[in-house]
Write a protein that holds these residues in place. Structure first.
Motif, mmCIF file in Angstrom:
data_model
loop_
_atom_site.group_PDB
_atom_site.id
_atom_site.type_symbol
_atom_site.label_atom_id
_atom_site.label_comp_id
_atom_site.label_asym_id
_atom_site.label_seq_id
_atom_site.Cartn_x
_atom_site.Cartn_y
_atom_site.Cartn_z
ATOM 1 N N ARG A 161 -0.828 24.695 -10.456
ATOM 2 C CA ARG A 161 -0.549 24.114 -9.139
ATOM 3 C C ARG A 161 0.812 23.411 -9.172
ATOM 4 O O ARG A 161 1.188 22.835 -10.177
ATOM 5 N N TRP A 162 1.468 23.434 -8.048
ATOM 6 C CA TRP A 162 2.714 22.680 -7.909
ATOM 7 C C TRP A 162 2.361 21.244 -7.558
ATOM 8 O O TRP A 162 1.486 21.000 -6.745
ATOM 9 N N LEU A 163 3.060 20.310 -8.181
ATOM 10 C CA LEU A 163 2.893 18.888 -7.866
ATOM 11 C C LEU A 163 4.148 18.375 -7.193
ATOM 12 O O LEU A 163 5.253 18.803 -7.516
ATOM 13 N N SER A 164 3.944 17.448 -6.310
ATOM 14 C CA SER A 164 5.045 16.729 -5.689
ATOM 15 C C SER A 164 4.858 15.267 -6.059
ATOM 16 O O SER A 164 3.788 14.703 -5.846
ATOM 17 N N CYS A 165 5.892 14.662 -6.655
ATOM 18 C CA CYS A 165 5.788 13.273 -7.106
ATOM 19 C C CYS A 165 6.892 12.425 -6.498
ATOM 20 O O CYS A 165 8.017 12.887 -6.329
ATOM 21 N N ALA A 166 6.544 11.202 -6.162
ATOM 22 C CA ALA A 166 7.516 10.214 -5.699
ATOM 23 C C ALA A 166 7.534 9.106 -6.749
ATOM 24 O O ALA A 166 6.531 8.439 -6.970
ATOM 25 N N THR A 167 8.659 8.945 -7.415
ATOM 26 C CA THR A 167 8.781 7.948 -8.473
ATOM 27 C C THR A 167 8.854 6.555 -7.872
ATOM 28 O O THR A 167 9.646 6.300 -6.968
ATOM 29 N N VAL A 168 8.032 5.657 -8.381
ATOM 30 C CA VAL A 168 8.047 4.262 -7.953
ATOM 31 C C VAL A 168 9.088 3.507 -8.771
ATOM 32 O O VAL A 168 9.911 2.778 -8.237
ATOM 33 N N ARG A 169 9.073 3.719 -10.094
ATOM 34 C CA ARG A 169 10.062 3.123 -10.997
ATOM 35 C C ARG A 169 9.887 3.735 -12.382
ATOM 36 O O ARG A 169 8.922 4.421 -12.646
ATOM 37 N N GLU A 170 10.836 3.445 -13.252
ATOM 38 C CA GLU A 170 10.722 3.886 -14.641
ATOM 39 C C GLU A 170 10.147 2.731 -15.448
ATOM 40 O O GLU A 170 10.501 1.568 -15.231
ATOM 41 N N SER B 43 -0.895 17.288 -4.848
ATOM 42 C CA SER B 43 -0.888 18.747 -4.925
ATOM 43 C C SER B 43 -1.477 19.249 -3.611
ATOM 44 O O SER B 43 -1.910 18.449 -2.778
ATOM 45 N N ALA B 44 -1.525 20.555 -3.430
ATOM 46 C CA ALA B 44 -2.076 21.104 -2.188
ATOM 47 C C ALA B 44 -3.539 20.714 -2.009
ATOM 48 O O ALA B 44 -3.997 20.495 -0.893
ATOM 49 N N SER B 45 -4.289 20.589 -3.107
ATOM 50 C CA SER B 45 -5.714 20.261 -2.994
ATOM 51 C C SER B 45 -6.003 18.762 -3.107
ATOM 52 O O SER B 45 -7.117 18.337 -2.812
ATOM 53 N N HIS B 46 -5.038 17.973 -3.533
ATOM 54 C CA HIS B 46 -5.228 16.524 -3.673
ATOM 55 C C HIS B 46 -4.016 15.796 -3.082
ATOM 56 O O HIS B 46 -2.984 15.701 -3.734
ATOM 57 N N PRO B 47 -4.125 15.265 -1.866
ATOM 58 C CA PRO B 47 -2.996 14.561 -1.258
ATOM 59 C C PRO B 47 -2.533 13.351 -2.068
ATOM 60 O O PRO B 47 -1.395 12.929 -1.951
ATOM 61 N N ASP B 48 -3.413 12.790 -2.895
ATOM 62 C CA ASP B 48 -3.067 11.688 -3.794
ATOM 63 C C ASP B 48 -3.958 11.848 -5.031
ATOM 64 O O ASP B 48 -5.150 11.577 -4.985
ATOM 65 N N LEU B 49 -3.360 12.323 -6.128
ATOM 66 C CA LEU B 49 -4.136 12.584 -7.350
ATOM 67 C C LEU B 49 -4.860 11.341 -7.840
ATOM 68 O O LEU B 49 -6.033 11.398 -8.208
ATOM 69 N N ALA B 50 -4.159 10.207 -7.869
ATOM 70 C CA ALA B 50 -4.759 8.972 -8.382
ATOM 71 C C ALA B 50 -5.958 8.558 -7.522
ATOM 72 O O ALA B 50 -7.007 8.170 -8.062
ATOM 73 N N ALA B 51 -5.822 8.634 -6.211
ATOM 74 C CA ALA B 51 -6.929 8.258 -5.314
ATOM 75 C C ALA B 51 -8.136 9.160 -5.550
ATOM 76 O O ALA B 51 -9.279 8.691 -5.565
ATOM 77 N N ALA B 52 -7.897 10.462 -5.748
ATOM 78 C CA ALA B 52 -8.994 11.395 -5.995
ATOM 79 C C ALA B 52 -9.711 11.057 -7.295
ATOM 80 O O ALA B 52 -10.940 11.113 -7.374
ATOM 81 N N MET B 53 -8.947 10.679 -8.321
ATOM 82 C CA MET B 53 -9.562 10.308 -9.601
ATOM 83 C C MET B 53 -10.422 9.057 -9.454
ATOM 84 O O MET B 53 -11.514 8.970 -10.009
ATOM 85 N N VAL B 54 -9.933 8.089 -8.689
ATOM 86 C CA VAL B 54 -10.696 6.856 -8.469
ATOM 87 C C VAL B 54 -11.964 7.155 -7.681
ATOM 88 O O VAL B 54 -13.045 6.678 -8.024
ATOM 89 N N ARG B 55 -11.851 7.979 -6.628
ATOM 90 C CA ARG B 55 -13.019 8.342 -5.822
ATOM 91 C C ARG B 55 -14.086 9.039 -6.645
ATOM 92 O O ARG B 55 -15.278 8.839 -6.447
ATOM 93 N N ASP B 56 -13.664 9.868 -7.610
ATOM 94 C CA ASP B 56 -14.609 10.591 -8.464
ATOM 95 C C ASP B 56 -15.143 9.738 -9.613
ATOM 96 O O ASP B 56 -15.960 10.210 -10.403
ATOM 97 N N GLY B 57 -14.662 8.497 -9.733
ATOM 98 C CA GLY B 57 -15.126 7.630 -10.816
ATOM 99 C C GLY B 57 -14.528 7.988 -12.157
ATOM 100 O O GLY B 57 -15.039 7.587 -13.205
ATOM 101 N N ILE B 58 -13.418 8.706 -12.154
ATOM 102 C CA ILE B 58 -12.741 9.119 -13.385
ATOM 103 C C ILE B 58 -11.667 8.103 -13.767
ATOM 104 O O ILE B 58 -11.327 7.960 -14.927
#
Length: 197
Positions: A104-113, A124-139
């Protein structure tokens, strides 16, 4: 009024508004000094990644390492317990991220280094926010507020929902990932320091 006349009038009005907006002069250097202009997150071109662990991955083209902003996951080797049964929560987090990013292609917006890694919010196309999806799934768990970063309210709300539903980690006994990592050397940083220059 006929539809054609309404459309013509709407287009003429829009043109006048646009022309009026174009006449507004840019502020002078002196005026700009008092204007707050927040630094926009750097949007990068889409990338393909290699997963390093449950919260980090590397761009396969540039080698740049990204870490998901605002969340943490079990570290590699970390174990949770569901009743008396241990399970490798670090491995499960890594597997979740591999499944979400593979081919899958990812699109990232850097907050800082931070520590040689790009702290970023990625989609990604299937996850508008990867981190939010991980939190929702309890991962993943939402990071608490720090002096640098405020709590991300959407992640905190997703975590409350996952906890209430006993999803993923929240059905088990586990140590918060940042507490587990405290005092343990990061194997990737050790490897980077030991590399010959």
């Amino acid at each position: 009024m006929p539809a054609g006349k309404r459309l013509a009038r709407a287009l003429m009005t829009a043109g006048c508004i646009a022309a009026g907006a174009a006449v507004v002069a840019e502020p002078s250097e002196k005026e700009r000094a008092g204007i707050n202009r927040p630094e926009a997150a750097q949007q990068l071109p889409p990338l393909r990644v290699e997963v390093l662990d449950g919260r980090r991955f590397r761009d396969i083209e540039s080698g740049t390492v990204y870490r998901l902003h605002g969340v943490d996951t079990c570290a590699p080797g970390q174990v949770a317990r569901l009743g008396r049964q241990p399970w490798p929560c670090g491995t499960v987090a890594t597997a979740w991220l591999v499944a979400a990013t593979l081919n899958r292609w990812l699109s990232c917006a850097t907050v800082r280094e931070e520590a040689g890694e790009q702290l970023a919010r990625c989609a990604s196309a299937s996850h508008p926010d990867l981190a939010a999806a991980m939190v929702r799934d309890g991962i993943a768990v939402s990071l608490p507020a720090t002096g640098i970063d405020p709590e991300i309210r959407a992640y905190a709300a997703a975590e409350r929902e996952a906890r209430k539903a006993y999803r993923g980690l929240w059905a088990s006994t586990f140590q918060m990932p940042w507490e587990f990592r405290a005092g343990r050397p990061d194997p990737d940083r050790v490897a980077r320091q030991e590399r010959p220059r």
